[in-house]
Motif scaffolding. Structure first.
Motif, PDB file in Angstrom:
ATOM      1  N   UNK A 136      -7.220   1.982  -4.604  1.00 52.79           N
ATOM      2  CA  UNK A 136      -7.985   2.211  -3.385  1.00 52.79           C
ATOM      3  C   UNK A 136      -7.312   3.138  -2.393  1.00 52.79           C
ATOM      4  N   UNK A 137      -6.078   3.599  -2.671  1.00 52.66           N
ATOM      5  CA  UNK A 137      -5.342   4.218  -1.569  1.00 52.66           C
ATOM      6  C   UNK A 137      -5.920   5.553  -1.106  1.00 52.66           C
TER       7      UNK A 137
ATOM      8  N   UNK B  44      -9.776  12.998 -11.629  1.00 51.80           N
ATOM      9  CA  UNK B  44      -9.067  12.434 -12.776  1.00 51.80           C
ATOM     10  C   UNK B  44      -9.958  11.427 -13.483  1.00 51.80           C
TER      11      UNK B  44
ATOM     12  N   UNK C 210       0.822  -1.206   0.000  1.00 49.23           N
ATOM     13  CA  UNK C 210       0.000   0.000   0.000  1.00 49.23           C
ATOM     14  C   UNK C 210       0.860   1.261   0.000  1.00 49.23           C
TER      15      UNK C 210
ATOM     16  N   UNK D 285      -8.555  14.770  -6.169  1.00 52.47           N
ATOM     17  CA  UNK D 285      -7.659  14.533  -7.303  1.00 52.47           C
ATOM     18  C   UNK D 285      -7.920  13.179  -7.948  1.00 52.47           C
ATOM     19  N   UNK D 286      -7.969  12.177  -7.093  1.00 54.45           N
ATOM     20  CA  UNK D 286      -8.218  10.837  -7.606  1.00 54.45           C
ATOM     21  C   UNK D 286      -9.505  10.791  -8.418  1.00 54.45           C
TER      22      UNK D 286
ATOM     23  N   UNK E 211      -7.931  16.733  -0.559  1.00 58.40           N
ATOM     24  CA  UNK E 211      -7.301  16.977  -1.858  1.00 58.40           C
ATOM     25  C   UNK E 211      -6.993  15.662  -2.558  1.00 58.40           C
TER      26      UNK E 211
ATOM     27  N   UNK F 235      -2.457  10.715 -13.503  1.00 58.41           N
ATOM     28  CA  UNK F 235      -3.768  10.740 -14.128  1.00 58.41           C
ATOM     29  C   UNK F 235      -3.781  11.601 -15.375  1.00 58.41           C
TER      30      UNK F 235
ATOM     31  N   UNK G 223     -11.941   3.611  -9.799  1.00 57.32           N
ATOM     32  CA  UNK G 223     -11.342   4.504  -8.799  1.00 57.32           C
ATOM     33  C   UNK G 223     -12.381   4.802  -7.726  1.00 57.32           C
TER      34      UNK G 223
ATOM     35  N   UNK H 103      -5.323  17.370   3.552  1.00 55.70           N
ATOM     36  CA  UNK H 103      -4.600  16.409   2.719  1.00 55.70           C
ATOM     37  C   UNK H 103      -5.555  15.373   2.148  1.00 55.70           C
TER      38      UNK H 103
END
Lengths: 707, 526
Positions: free
Chosen positions: B235-236, B174, A655, B170-171, B166, A693, B227, B163
């Motif tokens: 998944x992070x 995208x 991870x 972002x994930x 954001x 991305x 995503x 954090x």
């Protein structure tokens, strides 16, 4: 009339609801009384239902409660079905269950009101799930009961939750059972995919009808598919019934209150695995390889647990290993195709093992939580009722003639022998010697001789048990008569609520076997004739499937082996068999007596000889004391590696390391492709993610717009 | 009009809340604002239930359709409707939003007005995603979901909230951008084929694309959706978002938003591009199976309760994706059911964690222990939610997992066998966590004297637990209305050929691969 079947699980469930929701506000006599009343009522309804069933032709009752799971061709209704096999089971569950509920009223009396209600609510819930398990007419409904009893077992083992070891034992039981349940689920899936149904009767009929097809299921023959499916189911059975390699949870389960051990971990739940095989006897009969595995695992478990039982010093652990061992016998019976004999032993075992556990509970109760045999002795004169009833139970399990255990165990050994499994039979006989020995070692150490208080000081230098045990007693909020002090004086025998169940079970342990007196002794083996229809295809189904276009030849071939495997009384050549049977009976009786004799010699007359033996065979002794180090093996080979893998490997490695590393890597690639993007290499993951991305978006966008 | 009314009711409530809240931060108006918001969400829930009551369960078609021209030049319409796939997801959204509001009743005091506004606005956006038939409209709602969630995490979250917010935006942004490109490309392709652009999903279903086009379109859509799910290894963002989000945010994020990803796969990616879907299904399924095991193993060793639940979501959503990839009736049916289950049980788990966090201001498992003796009613609720999460038969989770495993088994027994190991692992990590929090003796003095469930918390736990039990005991009530739509989507993806084209060794292969998929498999793409 048929809806009364529904009442059988619903009555204890109602008891559960009341005790769970308002139990705290009820006095002990009300919550305990209610729990007992619903069980007795369930027993009454069970007797009535069985009576009704006996008059029906064919002997089965069904109640359909409507569709439960439905999706495409999967249609699983919630159906309960009573047939001879489930009849035996519901009578055991409600009958012996009632006695154990009554016993609990006395045993748990020291608990505060809310804990008392919680205890009985769990016990009722267990009974309810157990009844669903045995009455369920298809795999998923049975599975509801199957996992439900596992849940109750988890809750009851960990009933004294402040004790770390109890909570651990409960969790271990549930998880080991889940490993077995993986097999159950996969077996179910394979069966549905193969036979298009999950109803026990449908599956049996279709299995028999299609067994002879050489390549009925693609590359796999029908027999291969059924072998895989039954092996998977057996994994489930081994989990529930504590057979090798999933036996490790049952001895730890003794952390629960003793009546729980009697009900769940001796008389009922742990026999569910045996019942599962009996329920699917037709299917298993078509998988000879699986049967061989079942028999081998059964007899190996019986032997292994018997040897461990010889050296344990905790009274409940001896009984726990004894249960594992006796369950091994039942699986041996199932494995050699003697289904009726296995169920017969299940039924007699329920009486005497419940009796033995409740008796040990009476001892523990009288001794304020003491469970170490080395601190007992001479209890015979203080606890006469407990002693005499316990002795009857011990005689029954040892296989002394004319008590219940004698008939059922002998039936198993005889069937094993007569079906040609001489080696398995031999191990079975050795195990029965062990049974008599460890059982009477327990009887003699606890009840005979002189009272020992601190006998273990220095006597058993290599034992870690006492230390652990003392910690137990001190941590235990158990039936603490110790709170009143002075438990060494004025030991009192079981109060009536505990004595009555003991006496009833003792009578049962004597007479229960007489439903199965073998022909060799001039009996009629009623139980076998009674159970036989449950191990065959329903009469009307056979016709249905022949009529439905399956070739009659394959159908006949298919059913043939099953008749061989589940021998009916008529298929024997009477004279020769009876002579053999009588000889074997004589042998087992001799072995029972010999076992008692060995126990008497080492436990009463020459206790020093036992110690000398332990010193002489030190390695073996330690091996047995440590239960063949199976727990340690699992811990080292499975538990620790998984924990390490998860923490160091997956979480911190994959991870945090690999996935983010990949993000970095892709970011880098994008950067090299474009000088302008170089400034984005700022070291923040955020930026990398963005550039990743962006890169993917650009590539995909290019292709999308090109077309 | 009914459907639009339901969708925009929360937004109307949100505006009302803004007005009622007055100018600036007015703590005296807090009770009014909270009550209004709760009332709005409850009325919406009642509306969704009424819609379910009026829904015709025998039909696979869209119902309660509304269609208005919006930007006719581009073929964009305001076109909404409900079918068996979206029906219960809408009800689930209606069910969870009041619970989310309740969960923040005592823990959120920073500008309650804005908080309530965002939750209600979020509800409208989520409902919009599920009802949209026009893809442009779908995209508008899809992106609209992100904004309130961004603020919920970023403003009302825990220490590292900025954090996490954001990272989250972002994930998913995208993914969104990618999807937008694909949607426009698809409308363009429709225009090339028929002469008129269309964003209407029903029109687009009829569009035949070359395998190569399908390939790229499928990838674009699927990446956006996986995503969101999130599928391993995308998944992070999830553990961070969950850990930092306030309880209400976690409930909605796990309960509804993750399902937007699986819903998108089922509604768009698979049926729009069936050839590519069949080609990619085994690859996605491998990721799903890895995610099931991986999520469970990582969940097992988490010291933080919220992270544990977050990773368990990765595992559970893996089951959903596996069921979708199986693309047979049981697999898809089970996947859809499991989406609802996960909403109920994981929503419930986040409520439980929130209650602990409200009391102790920590979510570390090691800080607890022995709670059974202190707060027995809370632990009873905790136990029931745990059992629902580990799929005990008789509870909701079992139904979904069983159907998914059956569907997967029919397709590929190996996948099903590996996935089934999740059955063991879920028991391991959940029971271990449960034991460490609730059993043993109280070792930390701060845990003594914690109060048991309050009436407000009862009001959250009773519906959650009741729903978990009802969905396990009478699943047919929920599954019947799904079935026609599920069957139709399976037929659409797998083609209608009843018999299989080439000889597969085992007859349990129920899917009949399209010829195009065969070509793709043989590498005749380029």
């Amino acid at each position: 009339m048929v809806t009364m079947l529904l009442l059988i699980p619903l009555l204890p469930f109602a008891g559960f609801l009341v005790n769970a929701f308002v139990g705290k506000r009820l006095s002990k006599s009300v919550s305990g009384g209610l729990a007992c009343a619903v069980m007795l009522a369930a027993f009454g309804v069970s007797v009535l239902s069985v009576w009704t069933m006996l008059g029906a032709e064919p002997r089965a009752l069904r109640v359909d409660l409507g569709m439960w799971l439905a999706s495409g061709d999967l249609q699983v209704p919630f159906v309960l079905r009573l047939d001879p096999l489930s009849a035996v089971m519901i009578l055991v569950v409600t009958g012996i269950g009632s006695l154990i509920h009554i016993y609990s009223v006395g045993y748990m009396h020291e608990e505060p009101d809310s804990e008392y209600a919680r205890y009985f609510s769990y016990l009722n819930l267990f009974a309810s799930f157990m009844l669903i398990l045995v009455l369920g007419a298809n795999f998923p409904v049975m599975f509801v009961g199957w996992e439900g009893v596992g849940l109750c077992s988890y809750l009851l083992i960990g009933f004294w939750f402040t004790k770390q070891s109890a909570a651990d034992a409960g969790k271990k039981a549930f998880i080991v059972n889940r490993i077995g349940n993986l097999g159950f689920i996969l077996g179910m899936l394979l069966i549905f995919v193969t036979f298009g149904s999950l109803d026990f009767q449908d599956v049996a009929a279709r299995a028999a009808a299609r067994a002879a097809e050489p390549a009925a299921f693609g590359m796999l023959s029908a027999e291969a598919v059924m072998t895989i499916a039954t092996l998977l189911l057996f994994l489930g059975a081994a989990g529930k019934s504590a057979q090798i390699p999933l036996h490790v949870w049952l001895p730890d389960a003794m952390e629960g209150p003793t009546p729980v051990s009697a009900l769940i971990h001796a008389a009922t739940m742990v026999t569910a695995g045996v019942y599962l095989i009996g329920r699917n006897a037709v299917l298993f009969s078509h998988a000879p390889f699986t049967l061989a595995v079942v028999a081998a695992i059964g007899v190996a478990t019986a032997l292994m647990a018997g040897t461990i039982g010889l050296v344990q010093n905790d009274i409940k652990r001896v009984l726990a290993y004894s249960t594992v061992s006796q369950l091994g016998y039942m699986f041996l019976a199932m494995g050699v195709g003697a289904y009726a004999a296995g169920i017969f032993h299940l039924y007699t075992h329920a009486f005497f093992k419940a009796l033995l556990f409740l008796g040990s509970g009476a001892v523990i109760h009288a001794l304020a939580g003491e469970q170490d045999l080395r601190n007992m002795g001479g209890l015979k004169k203080h606890l006469p009722i407990t002693y005499w009833t316990f002795l009857i139970g011990a005689l029954a399990i040892a296989g002394v003639p004319l008590l219940s255990g004698f008939f059922s165990k002998d039936e198993i050994l005889f069937r094993t022998f007569s079906s040609g499994h001489t080696f398995l039979w031999l191990i079975g006989v050795i195990t029965s010697l062990l049974t008599a020995t460890y059982m009477f070692r327990l009887v003699f150490l606890a009840f005979h001789g002189e009272r020992r208080h601190d006998a273990h000081d220095g006597d058993h230098p290599e034992e870690e048990e006492p230390v652990r045990h003392i910690a137990h007693v001190m941590a235990s909020p158990a039936p603490a008569h110790g709170a009143h002090g002075g438990h060494r004086h004025g030991l009192h025998d079981a109060p009536p609520s505990m004595a009555i169940p003991l006496i009833v079970l003792a009578i049962g342990s004597i007479v229960a076997g007489y439903v199965g007196v073998p022909h060799a002794l001039g009996g009629a083996n009623h139980i076998e004739t009674f159970l036989e229809p449950s191990f065959e295809i329903e009469a009307n189904r056979e016709r249905e499937f022949t009529a439905a276009g399956f070739s009659p030849i394959s159908s006949i071939q298919a059913t043939a082996p099953q008749h061989e495997r589940a021998p009916t009384t008529e298929t024997h050549a009477p004279a020769a068999d009876e002579r053999t049977e009588l000889m074997l009976m004589g042998l087992s009786s001799g072995i029972a007596v010999a076992g008692i004799g060995i126990a008497a010699y080492f436990s009463l007359r020459r206790r020093d000889a036992a110690d000398a033996l332990a010193h002489r065979f030190h390695g073996l002794y330690r091996l047995l004391c440590n239960k063949y180090y199976v727990d340690e093996l699992y811990e080292a080979v499975i538990v620790q590696p998984i924990k390490l893998l998860s923490t160091g490997g997956l979480w911190k490695g994959v991870d945090a390391g690999f996935i983010d590393g990949t993000v970095n890597g892709v970011g880098l690639t994008v950067r090299t492709g474009s000088g302008a993007l170089r400034r984005l290499q700022t070291g923040s993951i955020r930026t990398y993610a963005a550039s990743l991305f962006l890169g993917v978006v650009l590539i995909l966008g290019y292709y999308l717009l090109r077309y | 009009m009914m459907l639009s009314l339901i969708v925009f009711l929360p937004l109307a409530g949100a505006l009302l809340v803004l007005i009622a809240g007055g100018r600036g931060d007015r703590p005296d108006r807090e009770p009014l604002v909270r009550t209004l918001a709760l009332a709005a969400s409850l009325v919406t829930f009642a509306g969704t239930l009424y819609m379910w009551y009026r829904f015709d369960p025998t039909s696979a078609a869209y119902q309660f359709e509304e269609r208005y021209s919006w930007m006719p030049n581009f073929g964009i319409q305001y076109y909404i409707g409900v079918d068996g796939i979206s029906l219960l997801l809408i009800v689930l959204t209606g069910f969870l939003t009041p619970l989310a509001l309740l969960s923040s009743w005592e823990s959120v005091h920073k500008s309650v007005k804005a908080f309530s506004f965002f939750i209600l606005a979020l509800e409208t956006a989520m409902l919009g995603v599920f009802v949209s038939i026009d893809l442009f409209l779908f995209y508008v709602f899809w992106d609209a979901v992100l904004i309130p969630m961004y603020f919920l995490i970023g403003v009302w979250g825990y220490e590292r909230r900025v954090y996490a917010a954001i990272k989250f935006i972002l994930y998913t942004m995208a993914g969104s951008v990618l999807m937008l490109l694909a949607i426009i490309g698809l409308a363009a392709a429709h225009s090339t084929a028929t002469g008129a652009a269309s964003f209407n999903l029903i029109d687009l279903y009829g569009l035949t694309l070359s395998p190569r086009k399908e390939f790229w379109f499928f990838l674009a859509f699927t990446l956006a959706f996986v995503i969101k799910v999130p599928l391993f290894p995308f998944h992070t963002w999830l553990p961070d978002a969950h850990v930092e989000a306030p309880t209400a945010g976690s409930i909605i994020l796990a309960g509804v938003m993750l399902k937007m990803g699986t819903y998108g796969l089922l509604r768009l990616a698979f049926p729009l591009f069936p050839t590519a879907a069949l080609y990619f299904a085994p690859i996605i399924a491998v990721l799903a199976v890895v995610g099931i095991t991986y999520g469970a193993l990582v969940a097992m060793v988490q010291p933080d309760l919220k992270k544990l639940v977050a990773y368990s979501s990765v595992s559970h959503l893996g089951f959903v994706v596996l069921g979708l990839c199986a693309m047979n009736v049981q697999g898809v049916h089970g996947a859809l059911y499991q989406m609802l289950n996960h909403g109920v049980s994981t929503g419930g788990l986040f409520m439980i964690v929130g209650m602990l966090s409200d009391r102790r201001h920590t979510r570390l498992i090691a800080e607890f222990g022995g709670l059974e003796a202190v707060m027995p009613k809370f632990v009873a609720a905790f136990l029931l939610v745990t059992l629902s999460s580990i799929a005990l038969p008789g509870m909701n989770g079992f139904v979904g997992e069983f159907l998914i495993l059956l569907g997967a088994f029919r397709w590929n027994a190996t996948f099903a066998t590996f996935a089934a190991s999740g059955v063991i692992l879920s028991a391991v990590y959940m029971l271990w966590m449960f034991q460490r929090v609730n059993y043993g003796s109280v070792t930390n003095d701060k845990n003594r004297g914690l109060r048991d469930l309050t009436p407000r918390e009862w009001a959250m736990m009773v519906p959650t637990v009741a729903m978990a039990v009802i969905m396990g005991v009478v699943p047919v009530v929920f599954m019947r209305p799904m079935e026609p739509a599920v069957t139709r989507v399976v037929e659409r993806v797998t083609g209608r050929q009843p018999a299989q084209v080439n000889a597969h060794p085992l007859p349990r292969e129920t899917r009949s691969p399209r010829p195009e998929a065969q070509r793709l498999r043989r590498g005749e793409v380029r």
